[in-house]
Design a protein around this motif. Structure first.
Motif, mmCIF file in Angstrom:
data_model
loop_
_atom_site.group_PDB
_atom_site.id
_atom_site.type_symbol
_atom_site.label_atom_id
_atom_site.label_comp_id
_atom_site.label_asym_id
_atom_site.label_seq_id
_atom_site.Cartn_x
_atom_site.Cartn_y
_atom_site.Cartn_z
ATOM 1 N N PHE A 22 0.845 -1.202 0.026
ATOM 2 C CA PHE A 22 0.045 0.115 0.006
ATOM 3 C C PHE A 22 0.897 1.259 -0.137
ATOM 4 C CE2 PHE A 22 -2.879 -3.310 1.961
ATOM 5 C CZ PHE A 22 -4.164 -3.119 1.186
ATOM 6 N N PHE A 23 0.567 2.424 -0.574
ATOM 7 C CA PHE A 23 1.037 3.513 -0.697
ATOM 8 C C PHE A 23 0.575 4.622 0.384
ATOM 9 C CE2 PHE A 23 1.706 1.812 -4.777
ATOM 10 C CZ PHE A 23 3.216 1.873 -5.057
ATOM 11 N N ARG A 24 1.258 5.252 0.689
ATOM 12 C CA ARG A 24 0.678 6.330 1.836
ATOM 13 C C ARG A 24 -0.795 6.860 1.521
ATOM 14 N NH1 ARG A 24 3.188 12.307 3.716
ATOM 15 N NH2 ARG A 24 1.368 12.586 5.085
ATOM 16 N N TYR A 25 -0.588 7.603 0.289
ATOM 17 C CA TYR A 25 -1.720 8.331 -0.072
ATOM 18 C C TYR A 25 -3.131 7.289 -0.370
ATOM 19 C CZ TYR A 25 1.184 12.142 0.144
ATOM 20 O OH TYR A 25 2.014 13.100 0.537
ATOM 21 N N GLU A 26 -2.788 6.224 -0.604
ATOM 22 C CA GLU A 26 -3.849 5.081 -0.661
ATOM 23 C C GLU A 26 -4.328 4.623 0.405
ATOM 24 O OE1 GLU A 26 -4.476 0.642 -2.925
ATOM 25 O OE2 GLU A 26 -2.287 1.433 -2.620
ATOM 26 N N LEU A 27 -3.377 4.458 1.349
ATOM 27 C CA LEU A 27 -4.110 4.226 2.799
ATOM 28 C C LEU A 27 -5.046 5.155 3.276
ATOM 29 C CD1 LEU A 27 -1.128 2.200 4.358
ATOM 30 C CD2 LEU A 27 -3.212 1.399 3.861
#
Length: 65
Positions: A22-27
């Motif tokens: 997961f990427f930060r902005y996705e989370l």
């Protein structure tokens, strides 16, 4: 799966685990869509600051009001 070695039975377990990065902005987006607000963002459980080159991310979230 079972394997026999030199007259002894050795047990072998093989388990498939689905994993995903997961990427930060996705989370942050997923948490917001689920009704949460991000309180803090860390680079590890020692509460080091998050940075792009840090391989871990710890997000502290609370229900949005």
């Amino acid at each position: 799966m079972r394997r026999e070695t030199y007259g002894r039975v050795a047990r072998y377990y093989d388990e498939e685990i689905g994993m995903r990065w997961f990427f930060r902005y996705e989370l942050e987006h997923l948490l917001a869509r689920a009704g949460f607000a991000v309180e803090a963002l860390y680079g590890d459980f020692g509460r080091r600051p998050y940075a792009v080159d840090v391989p871990e991310i710890v997000i502290v979230a609370r229900p949005a009001s």
